[in-house]
Design a protein around this motif. Structure first.
Motif, short mmCIF file in Angstrom:
data_model
loop_
_atom_site.label_atom_id
_atom_site.label_comp_id
_atom_site.label_asym_id
_atom_site.label_seq_id
_atom_site.Cartn_x
_atom_site.Cartn_y
_atom_site.Cartn_z
N LYS B 49 -52.72 22.55 -11.49
CA LYS B 49 -52.69 21.92 -12.80
C LYS B 49 -54.06 21.92 -13.45
CE LYS B 49 -48.69 19.02 -12.13
NZ LYS B 49 -48.11 17.67 -12.14
N TYR B 61 -52.16 15.77 -28.27
CA TYR B 61 -51.46 15.44 -27.02
C TYR B 61 -52.25 16.04 -25.87
CZ TYR B 61 -47.21 14.23 -29.67
OH TYR B 61 -46.29 13.66 -30.51
N ARG B 62 -52.31 15.34 -24.76
CA ARG B 62 -52.97 15.86 -23.57
C ARG B 62 -52.04 15.81 -22.37
NH1 ARG B 62 -58.13 15.63 -25.75
NH2 ARG B 62 -58.26 13.71 -26.93
N ALA B 63 -52.19 16.78 -21.51
CA ALA B 63 -51.40 16.78 -20.28
C ALA B 63 -52.09 17.64 -19.25
CB ALA B 63 -50.00 17.31 -20.53
N GLU B 64 -51.73 17.45 -18.01
CA GLU B 64 -52.21 18.31 -16.94
C GLU B 64 -51.05 19.16 -16.47
OE1 GLU B 64 -53.77 15.19 -14.65
OE2 GLU B 64 -55.61 15.15 -15.83
N LEU B 65 -51.20 20.44 -16.66
CA LEU B 65 -50.09 21.35 -16.42
C LEU B 65 -50.57 22.59 -15.71
CD1 LEU B 65 -48.63 21.29 -20.05
CD2 LEU B 65 -47.66 20.11 -18.07
N ALA B 74 -43.36 22.00 -21.78
CA ALA B 74 -44.39 20.98 -22.01
C ALA B 74 -43.93 20.01 -23.09
CB ALA B 74 -45.71 21.65 -22.41
N GLU B 78 -43.13 16.82 -20.95
CA GLU B 78 -44.37 16.02 -20.91
C GLU B 78 -44.45 15.07 -22.09
OE1 GLU B 78 -46.47 16.14 -18.32
OE2 GLU B 78 -45.12 17.64 -17.44
N PHE B 79 -44.03 15.55 -23.26
CA PHE B 79 -44.26 14.75 -24.47
C PHE B 79 -42.97 14.17 -25.04
CE2 PHE B 79 -47.59 18.25 -24.73
CZ PHE B 79 -48.49 17.54 -23.94
N ASP C 107 -41.35 17.97 -10.18
CA ASP C 107 -41.21 18.65 -11.46
C ASP C 107 -40.48 19.98 -11.25
OD1 ASP C 107 -43.13 20.24 -10.32
OD2 ASP C 107 -44.79 19.46 -11.52
#
Ligand code: FAD
Ligand code: SF4
Ligand code: FES
Ligand code: FES
Lengths: 332, 204, 723
Positions: B49, B61-65, B74, B78-79, C107
């Motif tokens: 990630k 928007y922020r995410a760890e992917l 995503a 995620e959102f 996930d």
């Protein structure tokens, strides 16, 4: 999709350095419209994906006389369609691109990606390899359902059809590819780029794993040139053609001085037809001449069992492309 | 070929394996590693990630992917922006259509990591000041929806079409909406909705 | 209310035309804004806290036995929370795509990795997927008993014309855009919360209780919106049960399993193929007297049943034989109007070929024999005439084979169909709140047919209040049970229940208000937001004020569909015509225009009723021209489990569509009848007939692909006549 690492170089030198010299370890990502499907279907399993869209020199379209047309490899199909010079001088190319009726694909898919996209053969896409063999080595295409497979160049062992709609048009115009690799730049006619793989290890085009198609060079339209692409597609919605033909004829008065006739979606490679070209040379194009050329184009075609009908479709595509070129194609 | 390597120092096969030889199940989030290639530093993301930042409907928007995550997944996972739908997941049906820098694309066929730094517009972002976009209004009035699962994708594709071509002809619709499919069969309503929205936007 | 039920059943009627402000009008759907903005939540969109991603490992072989199954590597992977084998070593697998192991992980990528880490070894067994020729099917045929009516042999001897033809329709799938799937969480001891994409919200718990070993009452089922069902979504399915079990194994964390597109097309629904040789005998004037058919087809392992042949028209003398072919093509499910599109094709195409043999206009042939349709013959006659006008049939029809020059040939085709569409069992609770707002609750679902909107229309019109004042709550099995949405049964069920609830509620309200207006309850009516005295409308009270008299207590009334009667009956009749162009050099068929004329009793919402017809015609165009679940003889797999080669019609493929709904006293009187199925039945036959009319020969099988059209042209068609 399996996990991979992702890089986005900004020069072609970096990109090439980031690519492995062995197939399978790395993959080039352009528009991703095909690559993501290949990844999801587990057909390719790279450890690293190299995005080439940040490389400025792969972008852009330029046209001038007498230099002709230069298309960067990451130019999208939509940019190609929207370019006024291309619309004016290369109708066969525009007609081919328009056949991809999805704006989403056209906004993402690139010209380089269109040439390098992998075959849509349903056995290949289910993991049986390019040559579609089961564990005993028999060809699933021959044993199974080959309604969408090759009618030309199908002596084996490959039976898929080349999926690119742009390639036949580019070949008809005599386009060349510029390819960059560890040894620098080389140039090759689009026609010679494609090949019929003889073994599972071979790719269907002449590229090393660490080479990138950087641009497409199309000669300027010659005086008296008319051209067109005709596609036989079942649906108006995004659909793969069953057969296409791109033709570029140079006319002197009414007579054909030179001719290029290239079929698409009928052979493992875009299929130039010297037979059809010979049937046109020196003639005044009439319905009969167009028909004779069309017949010549499929003279060597053969059915694999369920794709006999494609021979007829290819014949029609050639005849109609010729008629469209002389009747309606842009003429200089 | 190995011998004729570019002066700028491309990687040999052995080098390559060294840099890519990290195991594929690194669970931790790590910042990008930096590789020196062709005289420049190139960041390598993943395969684990990595932190990502997106601009969606004007918001950050922020995410760890992982790099393998698509923009569509995503957005949805995620959102919780579930307007774009996952249907074919192969770039064929258009249910996942979003705008990237104003252009319609299939979110299922874009890696999330590539969409950073671009303006992402989803169907959720089409309303302005709490008011429906004309094409949304026209969809309702012309019953251009049944189950509605294809609808967000169609709405976004139609908006993009009208942005490009304010008065589309039937021929424009062939090339402009060939990338979206509906199973319930709402095309008659959609054609009517486009005509109405085009009229409204002309100031009708 | 009890007295009324017992004594005045006949009082439950639909309002007279002048009393309908909403019923029958063109009303936009109440859930439109949610759907066009992307706010509508489907099962696929449900994201629950701590939710795990579920994935299913599927067998790639069409027929195999499991000889080794090792899930240990997957179980050890970080992020994997539960691994559930659905098959064991020794189990036989009968179609490609069948479920073998389910996993749940933090996930989706991790779940996918886990699936790849599972080792399964199979012993491949011989498979069989060919369905077009029963003679090639060997042991795989399952004949059913011959059915005979009248004296077919004598009738064929008597016949002056006999045509014989081959017709059929390939295996297709539902291809719902929202895949099948569920999000399930095992709460506390034995409570299960299920979000599921289903056509039967009230029916799911009962189907899950057994496999999960919990009482049905502990299973809560929810669904706000569903992205298509078409007959394929009535159960929790093995993956829904697996999601529940995985959740339990994972300590109650919610587990979401939505099918991937390939699985969706391979295993989650198929319409059986049917093919048949049909002989029809007639008099020279077109009077049809004899029918003989020999049919076959496959729906996978369970044998297919005989078709309702001959369709609509009860030809007096008939002999029918059917053999089912048992294949490894995967499971079949009800597909919008089960058996009817195929039966319709076999019948209407045979009659069309008969008309061609007689050099008769097929429209005249249908009219000539329409009495065979039974009691609704007059409706068909009227519909055929209206359709003919809308199509300009008499002006544009030509005998078989378009004589005009050039490769593009144009032709017309016609077909008729029927469907019961009886309302299903349905209950609802209607609550009038003291603030005047109204709620209706029922365990129903809106498949996109406009069920929510229809209920709101019925209630609002009955109570004389605006549509916006009514809140319809569906999609929860804690609401009163409503039948599954299948077989066009929903509209009749929900509208009757809602109408009765609203009438009863109104009676109770009238009883409270009557003294205030110095009238008796039966002198009152609800109209345009007021309750008033019928004879003297100046004596009235606003709806809100009336409701305020409820002493602060909401008034709740249960309504139930009483079954066939004033409010709902059964039996829809429809006619469709198609105008096509066929390029005889490429075999490509394009639709120029289609006309649908349809009755369905009293129409609640004209806008969504028309949409049903448009949508059905489009689905029909799709299966007539493009759709085929292509089964591979070599691998036994479906070769096109994607939307690239499983082709659906797009927006530019449908031509101009015209819908005419039959309305008026005669139709209103019949009450509400379902409309989901009827208009999807005829397109295949109408288009096939139009193609035959255009090119002069019959293309036997749907879909009418270029390959099949060219082959029919080369072979001069699939039917012949003896005159
Ligand atoms: C449903 C559907 C229908 C379609 N119909 C048609 C059609 O009718 N006709 C048609 O022509 N196309 C059609 N397309 C294909 C579409 O045009 C291609 O997917 C697109 O052009 C590929 O471009 P891309 O940039 O997205 O390629 P990517 O997906 O990024 O790459 C495709 C392949 O090419 C390689 N590659 C990409 N660029 C380069 C480069 N510069 N140098 C070396 N290798 C490279 C990649 O590694 C990958 O293997 C269709 C696609 C879909 C999904
Ligand atoms: S209503 Fe049927 S039989 Fe109909 S599609 Fe739906 S469930 Fe089926
Ligand atoms: S889900 Fe992306 S195009 Fe179908
Ligand atoms: S409205 Fe159901 S798929 Fe389009």
């Amino acid at each position: 999709m399996r996990a991979f690492e992702y890089v986005s170089p900004t020069t072609k030198e970096q990109a090439v350095a980031l690519l492995s010299s062995t197939w399978g370890e790395t993959e080039i990502l352009a528009g991703g419209t095909d690559l993501l499907a290949l990844l999801k279907d587990d057909i390719v399993r790279p450890r690293r994906v190299v995005n080439i869209k940040e490389i400025a020199e792969l972008r852009g379209i330029s046209f001038s006389m007498p230099a002709g047309l230069r298309i960067g490899a990451t130019v999208t199909l939509q940019e190609l369609l929207d370019h006024p010079d291309i619309a004016r001088h290369y109708p066969a190319l525009v007609q081919a691109a328009r056949g991809v009726t999805s704006p989403q694909i056209r906004n993402m898919g690139t010209v380089g990606g269109d040439l390098c996209q992998r075959p849509r053969c349903w056995y290949f896409r289910s993991g049986f390899g390019l040559l579609a063999r089961d564990e005993t080595g028999r060809s699933l295409v021959l044993e199974g359902d080959n309604r969408y497979h090759a009618i030309l160049g199908n002596e084996g062992p490959a039976y898929f059809v080349n999926p690119s709609s742009l390639a036949p048009a580019l070949i008809a115009y005599g386009a060349r590819l510029r390819i960059f690799g560890p040894r620098g730049t080389r140039e090759i006619p689009v026609e010679r780029f494609f090949r019929i793989p003889k073994s599972e290890a071979e790719r269907e085009y002449d590229l090393q794993p660490n080479e990138i198609v950087t641009e497409i060079l199309v000669p300027p339209p010659s005086a008296g040139m008319v051209s067109a692409t005709y596609e036989v597609r079942q649906r108006e919605a995004l659909d793969w053609p069953l057969a296409t033909a791109s033709v570029a004829l140079v006319l002197e008065g009414q007579r054909v001085r030179s001719a290029r006739v290239v079929l698409g979606h009928v052979a493992p490679i875009p299929w130039p037809s010297p037979e059809a070209e010979r049937a046109l040379l020196g003639k005044t194009v009439s319905e009969e001449v167009a028909q004779a050329a069309a017949n010549a184009a499929v003279q060597r075609a053969r059915s694999l069992g369920k794709n006999e009908y494609k021979i007829q479709l290819a014949r029609v595509a050639v005849r109609r492309a010729i008629q469209q070129a002389v009747g309606g194609g842009a003429r200089r | 070929m190995e011998k004729q390597r570019l002066k700028t120092g491309s990687l040999s096969r052995r080098d390559f394996l060294k840099v890519s030889g990290i195991t594929l199940t690194v669970p931790l989030v790590v910042g990008p590693r930096v590789l020196k290639v062709a005289g420049a530093e190139v960041k390598v993301f993943g395969p684990g990630k990595v932190p990502m930042t997106f601009t969606i409907n004007g918001k950050t928007y922020r995410a760890e992917l992982e790099p393998r995550v698509t923009l569509l997944d995503a957005l949805r996972n995620e959102f919780d922006l579930t307007g774009a739908k996952r249907v074919c997941d192969r770039g064929t049906c258009g249910a996942c259509t979003v705008l990237l820098d104003g252009k319609p694309v299939y979110a299922c066929s874009v890696l999330a990591i590539e969409a950073q730094g671009k303006a992402i517009t989803t169907v959720e972002g089409l309303m302005q000041d709490g008011k429906l976009h004309p094409i949304q209004q026209a969809f309702i009035e012309n019953d251009a929806l049944q189950c509605g699962f294809c609808t967000p994708g169609f709405v976004v594709a139609c908006k993009a079409l009208l942005d490009r071509i304010p008065n589309p002809t039937p021929e424009d619709l062939v090339v402009g909406l060939g990338g979206n499919l509906c199973r319930c069969g709402t095309y008659v309503g959609i054609r009517a909705a486009i005509a109405q929205a085009a009229r409204m936007q002309r100031g009708g | 209310m009890a007295e009324r039920n017992a004594m005045e059943m006949a009082e439950y009627k639909w309002p007279e035309p002048e009393r309908r402000r909403l019923i029958g009008k063109r009303i936009s759907r109440v859930d439109g804004p949610e759907k066009v903005t992307g706010r509508a939540k489907y099962t696929y969109d449900v994201n629950r806290p701590g939710m795990l991603a579920g994935k299913v490992l599927r067998c790639p072989h069409a027929h195999a036995r499991i000889v080794r199954l090792d899930t240990s590597a997957a179980e050890k992977m970080p992020g994997v929370k539960a691994v559930l084998p659905l098959k064991k070593v020794g189990d036989e697998i009968l179609w490609a795509g069948d479920e073998v192991v389910a996993v749940a992980a933090v996930d989706e990528p991790t779940a996918e990795d886990a699936i790849r880490a599972i080792v399964v070894e199979y012993e491949k067994l011989p498979h069989f997927v060919l369905d077009t020729d029963p003679k090639a099917a060997g042991e795989r045929v399952r004949p059913t008993a011959e059915q005979v009516e009248g004296d077919p042999d004598a009738a064929f001897r008597e016949a002056e014309v006999v045509v014989e033809g081959l017709y059929g329709a390939s295996l297709i799938t539902h291809c719902c855009l929202e895949a099948h799937g569920a999000v399930v969480e095992w709460e506390g001891e034995n409570n299960v919360l299920v979000h599921v994409s289903t056509q039967a919200v009230s029916g799911i718990a009962g189907q899950m209780a057994g496999p999960l070993g919990v009482p049905a009452g502990n299973i809560r089922v929810k669904q706000d919106h569903i992205g298509g069902g078409f007959g394929s979504k009535f159960g929790p399915d093995s993956w829904g049960i697996a999601a529940a079990q995985l959740s339990k194994m994972a300590g109650g964390r919610p587990v979401k399993i939505m099918l991937e597109r390939d699985a969706e097309l391979m295993v989650a629904g198929a319409r059986p193929s049917y093919y048949g040789r049909v002989r029809v005998g007639a008099k020279r004037d077109g009077t049809v007297i004899a029918w003989e058919s020999e049919t076959w087809g496959t729906g996978g392992i369970p044998p297919t049943s005989p078709l309702p042949l001959p369709y609509v028209l009860r030809i007096p003398n008939q002999r029918k034989r059917h053999v089912a072919i048992v294949t490894n093509s995967g499971p079949a499910r009800a597909w919008r109007a089960p058996l009817h599109p195929q039966a319709c094709l076999l019948t209407m195409a045979a009659l069309d070929d008969l008309a061609a043999a007689l050099r008769m206009d097929p429209l005249d042939l249908l009219l000539k024999n329409i009495e065979l349709a039974g009691e609704r013959a007059d409706v068909y006659r009227e519909e055929l005439q209206i359709a003919a006008e809308l199509m300009e049939w008499k002006k544009r029809w030509h005998p078989r084979g378009d004589p005009s020059p050039g490769p593009v040939k144009r032709g017309l085709g016609v077909s008729i169909h029927t469907w019961p569409g009886r309302g299903h069992a349905c209950r609802c609770d209607l609550t009038i709140h003291p603030d005047g707002s109204v709620e209706v609750k029922l365990g129903s679902q809106d498949l996109g047919t406009g069920t929510r909107t229809a209920i709101a229309i019925v209630v609002a019109d009955t109570l004389g209040i605006p549509l916006e004042a009514v809140r319809v709550r569906i999609g929860d099995n804690q609401y009163p049970p409503a039948g599954g949405s299948g077989g066009s049964t929903t509209i009749g069920g929900v509208s009757s229940a809602a109408r009765r609830a609203a009438l009863d509620a109104l009676d109770q309200l009238f009883a409270r208000i009557a003294p205030l207006l110095n009238a008796s309850p039966d002198q009152l009516e609800a109209w345009e937001g007021r309750i008033r005295v019928k004879e003297d409308p100046s004596r009235s009270i606003a709806w809100e004020q009336a409701c305020a008299r409820l002493d602060g207590m909401p008034l709740t009334v249960r309504g139930e569909n009483p079954g066939p009667g004033e409010l709902t009956t059964a039996g829809a009749a429809g006619v469709q015509m198609a105008d096509v162009s066929v390029d005889i050099e490429t075999g490509i068929v394009r639709i120029n225009k289609m006309v649908a004329v349809q009755d369905c009793g009293l129409i609640i919402n004209m806008k969504t009723a028309e949409s049903q017809c448009y949508g059905a015609m489009i689905m029909g165009i799709s299966y007539a021209l493009y759709e085929e679940k292509i089964m591979d003889p070599a691998t036994g797999r479906m070769l096109n489990p994607n939307m690239e080669f499983y082709k659906l019609a797009g927006l530019a493929d449908i031509g101009e569509l015209v819908v005419h709904m039959m309305t008026g006293e005669k139709y209103d009187r019949r009450g509400v009848i379902g409309l989901g199925e009827p208009p999807v039945i005829s397109p295949g036959a109408a288009i096939s007939n139009a193609v035959a009319n255009a090119i002069g020969v019959r293309v036997p099988f749907l879909p009418l692909t270029p390959e099949r059209v060219l082959e029919a042209l080369a072979k001069k068609g699939g039917s012949h006549a003896r005159v």
